[in-house]
Design a protein around this motif. Structure first.
Motif, short mmCIF file in Angstrom:
data_model
loop_
_atom_site.label_atom_id
_atom_site.label_comp_id
_atom_site.label_asym_id
_atom_site.label_seq_id
_atom_site.Cartn_x
_atom_site.Cartn_y
_atom_site.Cartn_z
N GLU A 9 -1.99 5.15 -19.96
CA GLU A 9 -2.58 4.75 -21.24
C GLU A 9 -4.10 4.92 -21.29
OE1 GLU A 9 -1.40 0.77 -22.28
OE2 GLU A 9 0.69 1.16 -21.76
N MET A 10 -4.72 5.16 -20.13
CA MET A 10 -6.18 5.14 -20.09
C MET A 10 -6.82 6.32 -20.82
SD MET A 10 -8.91 3.53 -19.48
CE MET A 10 -8.48 2.20 -18.37
N MET A 11 -6.41 7.54 -20.58
CA MET A 11 -7.06 8.69 -21.24
C MET A 11 -6.87 8.64 -22.76
SD MET A 11 -8.98 10.21 -19.13
CE MET A 11 -9.54 11.45 -20.26
N PHE A 18 -14.09 6.87 -27.30
CA PHE A 18 -15.17 7.84 -27.07
C PHE A 18 -14.67 9.26 -27.31
CE2 PHE A 18 -17.22 4.48 -24.47
CZ PHE A 18 -18.44 4.49 -25.10
N PRO A 19 -14.41 9.62 -28.57
CA PRO A 19 -13.85 10.95 -28.84
C PRO A 19 -14.76 12.08 -28.38
CG PRO A 19 -14.48 9.84 -30.89
CD PRO A 19 -14.62 8.84 -29.79
N GLU A 20 -16.06 11.82 -28.21
CA GLU A 20 -16.97 12.87 -27.78
C GLU A 20 -16.74 13.32 -26.33
OE1 GLU A 20 -19.28 8.96 -27.33
OE2 GLU A 20 -17.85 9.80 -28.73
N ASP A 62 -20.85 7.23 -14.60
CA ASP A 62 -20.87 6.17 -15.60
C ASP A 62 -19.51 5.99 -16.28
OD1 ASP A 62 -22.17 4.15 -17.11
OD2 ASP A 62 -22.61 5.58 -18.71
N VAL A 63 -18.90 7.08 -16.68
CA VAL A 63 -17.60 6.99 -17.36
C VAL A 63 -16.53 6.49 -16.39
CG1 VAL A 63 -15.77 8.30 -18.52
CG2 VAL A 63 -18.16 8.67 -19.14
N SER A 64 -16.58 6.91 -15.14
CA SER A 64 -15.58 6.44 -14.19
C SER A 64 -15.72 4.93 -13.94
CB SER A 64 -15.63 7.23 -12.88
OG SER A 64 -16.80 6.94 -12.15
N ALA A 65 -16.95 4.43 -13.91
CA ALA A 65 -17.15 2.99 -13.75
C ALA A 65 -16.61 2.24 -14.97
CB ALA A 65 -18.63 2.69 -13.53
N TYR A 66 -16.88 2.76 -16.15
CA TYR A 66 -16.38 2.17 -17.39
C TYR A 66 -14.85 2.09 -17.37
CZ TYR A 66 -15.80 1.78 -22.53
OH TYR A 66 -15.46 1.40 -23.82
#
Length: 140
Positions: A9-11, A18-20, A62-66
């Motif tokens: 469900e994560m992606m 964050f569609p960008e 940053d995104v992986s931490a989020y």
């Protein structure tokens, strides 16, 4: 503690909030111990000299931490970075994905502290190390 947002469900959730970044990252592993996420190879992330840019690697950290925090706390899109320190150690080669191995070191009510190691796919030597802190929105 079981994850509140499982791997499958994560992606779709990340694409929604964050569609960008849709199509920029992929998740190889997401469980209670480790998140393995990748920056999908793309020539637009290269800098002169044929290496992946620092901002692209920072983005992956940053995104992986989020993602690691959200997997544990649930759909709290307003969770934000409050601190990031990154040490770049090696130049990643062009043409391969950059891999992030992300661990949650501490998860509290209002802050999460994370550790991220970045690698070039297939190379065991780290490219960079990042330490991040995320602020978790208060429960209302």
């Amino acid at each position: 503690m079981p994850l509140k947002i499982p791997h499958e469900e994560m992606m779709p959730y990340l694409d929604e909030v964050f569609p960008e970044v849709k199509g920029v990252f992929g998740i190889d592993r997401l469980d209670e111990d480790l998140l393995v996420m990748r920056l999908l190879q793309n020539d637009r992330y290269l800098r002169p000299g044929g290496t992946v840019s620092g901002p692209a690697m920072f983005s992956l950290a940053d995104v992986s931490a989020y993602v690691a925090v959200l997997a544990r706390i649930g759909r709290e899109a307003l969770t934000v970075t409050t601190h990031c320190s990154i040490d770049f150690m090696r130049k990643p080669p062009a043409g391969v994905d950059v891999i992030a191995e992300t661990r949650v070191l501490k998860l509290g009510r209002s802050l999460a502290v994370l550790d991220v190691l970045l690698f070039s796919e297939g190379d065991p030597k780290p490219l960079a190390h990042a330490s991040l802190t995320y602020s978790i929105p208060p429960k209302r």
